[in-house]
Design an enzyme around this catalytic site. Structure first.
Site, PDB file in Angstrom:
ATOM      1  N   ALA A  16       0.825  -1.201   0.000  1.00 33.35           N
ATOM      2  CA  ALA A  16       0.000   0.000   0.000  1.00 33.35           C
ATOM      3  C   ALA A  16       0.861   1.253   0.000  1.00 33.35           C
ATOM      4  O   ALA A  16       2.025   1.236   0.422  1.00 33.35           O
ATOM      5  CB  ALA A  16      -0.924  -0.002   1.216  1.00 33.35           C
ATOM      6  N   GLY A  45       0.115  -5.459   0.600  1.00 37.36           N
ATOM      7  CA  GLY A  45      -0.887  -5.535  -0.452  1.00 37.36           C
ATOM      8  C   GLY A  45      -0.347  -6.116  -1.734  1.00 37.36           C
ATOM      9  O   GLY A  45      -1.100  -6.692  -2.535  1.00 37.36           O
TER      10      GLY A  45
END
Length: 720
Positions: free
Chosen positions: A62, A101
């Site tokens: 992220a 992520g």
């Protein structure tokens, strides 16, 4: 932010993430993935898809900068679900890294191929979060609950080889990963991805002893996390994967993430993340950056003195690939050489590499350092000895050699004045054990040239240290702040507390070790020797004054008195605690120490009172914080991030509380000010309890967030 191309006669769509330096999943990248995946799935000519990252990096996760404001753009969870639910095989071509992520994105793909040098992991726990884009639900289904628990609760990165062994990736390659992935995508084109290739449809292989496994994991994180809540939430999320259907597990993951995302601990851990970056871009307290100064190349270094610190420094340098000349007296040289050799071999065995024994040369002759690029002096902490050594080094070393001292608090300027090159003298304050501890205080004086500071900072970075540039003053930053912290702990003993009470309160707060256990580990004789050198011990009191007051300032001789009895801590088997003989590690309450305290209080007419745990926290931490504000006033540290990095990486401050200055901002500066004023009124013979002018100014300015403090600090400096 996601490039779309077709290869192999248009049958394989290649989606390339583009967001340097690590292809973080910003809003624009997420939108690019959504658009290109939809394009590939709707194109009848495309039979399979490869997702990769530009410039040899798959995805670093992220974009943490987005956490500070309202999220925009597509959400990760539906984006990854769309990839997994598609009817065309999707292959992740992992180079460089797949973190957070980025790994969750790869888990949403149907196949994963990694380059042999890639690293993978879910480090969200280190930011006070959990992997909330399906990572806590898909990974246990892929590799099992025990392995997933370990990776998710620690945030540990794994090599591609370990990822293959665990089953995270399907293949590891040494050649061009994208080419292999495209070839593989061609081989699976047209094949169904139903069943095990969609991880969300897999049953989670829960072990029969699941309850015992979860309970053991809870006990481990309670011991290791020191009050951090994110590891516990991670266990709860993985438990949901093992006990609930996928959709319900995802809902539990979402709920847990919601409780963590805006928590104080998450804010503190993310502050630590950015603080570590900030101190790496080192600058003067005035705000002028020095990081544009180029470091001098260091190919060969010397370490003078092979005691505990010198040995660790020599090992750290050699492990970095730097040639080392290690100098010690003839009497100590053989033992020191054997110890350094053993340390290098153990370190190499842990890392699975060859020990760099050939990089270290040993000599009893100081002239052996004549041709090195940098010297680190690590002799006994005695100013006279160090001054003599720096005079000798100035004469022996070639022009341009940097002369560094590993002092923990002696005057670097004074040492520089004993040389013909004061501009090339800096402090490099390592923390024991030097080859393990992450912190390095780089101490500059008024005559230190920027390139010398740049070289020391860069060398620290090469050694894997968090290097923090600080100004020269007694104790620098860390030990200067530690002094009032230790004194308050001793004063609390005088007033009725026990070492056990003080340590318990500090450790429950999250400190790696309580003040008295830490002192026993370090050796009480070390501080005693320094106090004697500084003239702090001995009679030295005005007639009629109690022993514990010196020159109008409260002084506790407790540590001196137990040293006089030969109780130096673990090394002697007794200090503030009792141990199983010299070298013992298990601290036990010592009735003799308690009797000693009772006799001391009676002798000096001190009335024992009950000490509240909150008072322990406030007296110890608020005095430490107050000294931190004075350091900022004095321009010794450039900003609160420098102080916080020093305490997190060097003094065992819990990361999930952000560092002492960040903690003060979370408690509320007005509350800290009020309590300091209270304690200063009660203990007027303790000058450092008086609130600093910077703290008063910050409160007068409405207690701005910590990111705004530097503006007020600059204003304060401009008036001085």
């Amino acid at each position: 932010m996601a490039q779309y191309t077709r290869v192999s006669s248009g049958t394989v769509a290649v989606i390339t993430l583009q967001n340097p330096p690590v292809n973080a999943l910003s809003a624009a990248v997420r939108q690019g993935i959504v658009d290109t995946v939809q394009r590939a799935l709707s194109d009848s000519n495309v039979k399979s898809v490869v997702i990769c990252g530009k410039n040899g990096k798959f995805c670093g996760g992220a974009d943490i900068k987005e956490f500070a404001g309202p999220m925009s753009g597509p959400e990760l969870v539906p984006m990854i679900h769309a990839i997994e639910a598609g009817d065309k095989p999707v292959v992740a071509a992992i180079e460089g890294m797949a973190f957070g992520g980025g790994l969750e994105l790869a888990l949403g793909c149907h196949y994963r191929i990694a380059h042999s040098k890639a690293r993978l992991g879910l480090p969200e726990v280190t930011l006070g979060l959990l992997p909330a884009a399906g990572g806590s639900q898909r990974l246990p289904r892929l590799i099992g609950v025990p392995a997933a628990l370990e990776l998710i609760t620690t945030g540990r990165h794994v090599t591609a080889a370990e990822a293959l062994k665990l089953g995270i990736v399907d293949q590891v390659v040494d050649e061009n990963t994208l080419q292999v992935a495209v070839k593989f995508a061609l081989s699976v084109a047209g094949k169904s991805v139903d069943g095990h290739r969609r991880l969300s449809t897999r049953p989670c292989p829960a072990p029969p002893d699941l309850d015992a496994l979860i309970e053991g994991a809870m006990q481990r994180v309670h011991r290791s996390s020191r009050g951090a809540v994110a590891p516990i939430a991670c266990i709860q999320a993985v438990t949901a994967a093992a006990t609930l259907p996928y959709s319900e597990g995802m809902e539990r993951e979402r709920e847990l993430m919601a409780t963590l995302f805006n928590s104080d601990q998450a804010r503190a851990l993310q502050y630590c993340f950015f603080a570590q970056r900030t101190v790496g871009r080192w600058r003067m307290p005035s705000g002028a950056h020095w990081d544009t100064s180029k470091p001098v190349p260091v190919r060969k270094a010397a370490v003078i003195g092979l005691g505990t610190m010198g040995r660790g420094i020599a090992v750290a340098l050699a492990q970095t690939g730097i040639s080392v000349v290690a100098v010690e007296t003839q009497q100590q040289l053989a033992e020191a050489k054997q110890t350094v050799t053993d340390m290098l071999e153990r370190g190499a065995q842990r890392r699975g590499v060859a020990a760099p024994l050939d990089l270290v040369q040993y000599s009893p002759d100081l002239k052996a350092v004549a041709d090195v690029d940098l010297v680190i002096e690590a002799v006994f902490e005695d100013m006279t000895l160090k001054e003599k050594l720096f005079q000798q080094l100035s004469a022996v070393c070639k022009p341009g050699t940097l002369l560094c001292t590993n002092t923990s608090g002696l005057d670097v300027d004074r040492l520089a004045s004993r040389t013909s090159r004061p501009e090339l003298v800096v402090g490099m304050h390592f923390f024991a054990p030097a080859h393990v501890m992450k912190l390095l205080e780089v101490v500059y004086g008024p005559r230190s040239c920027p390139s010398a500071v740049a070289t020391a900072m860069h060398l620290g970075k090469r050694m894997g240290k968090v290097s923090v540039a600080v100004g020269n003053c007694p104790g620098f930053v860390g030990n200067r702040m530690l002094k009032p912290y230790l004194e308050q702990a001793n004063f609390l003993l005088e007033e009725g507390a026990t070492p056990e009470l003080v340590d318990q309160v500090l450790e429950e707060f999250g400190m790696a070790m309580g003040v008295f256990r830490m002192s026993d580990l370090s050796g009480l004789d070390v501080g005693w020797r320094i106090r004697k050198q500084d003239g702090q011990t001995g009679p030295g009191v005005a007639p009629g004054q109690p022993m514990r007051v010196r020159q109008g300032r409260r002084y506790s001789p407790l540590a001196d008195l137990i040293c006089e009895q030969g109780w130096f801590g673990q090394k002697t088997g007794r200090g503030w605690y009792d141990y199983d003989g010299p070298g013992g590690r298990t601290a036990r309450s010592d009735p003799r120490l308690h009797r000693f305290l009772e006799e001391y209080r009676a002798q000096h007419g001190l009335v024992t009172r009950s000490i509240d745990p909150q008072e322990v926290l406030e007296r110890c931490f608020y005095t430490l914080i107050n000294e931190g504000f004075r350091i900022l006033e004095d321009g010794i540290a450039a900003g609160p991030e420098d102080i916080d990095a020093i305490y997190v990486f060097g003094y065992g401050w819990p990361r999930h509380r952000g560092g002492p200055m960040f903690y003060a901002s979370m408690v509320g500066l007005a509350a800290v000010l009020e309590r300091l004023e209270h304690y200063h009124q009660v203990h007027q013979d303790v000058p450092y309890l008086e609130p600093s002018s910077l703290l008063r100014r910050l409160v007068a300015n409405g207690s701005p967030p910590i990111q705004k403090w530097k503006e007020i600090i600059k204003g304060l400096h401009s008036q001085l």
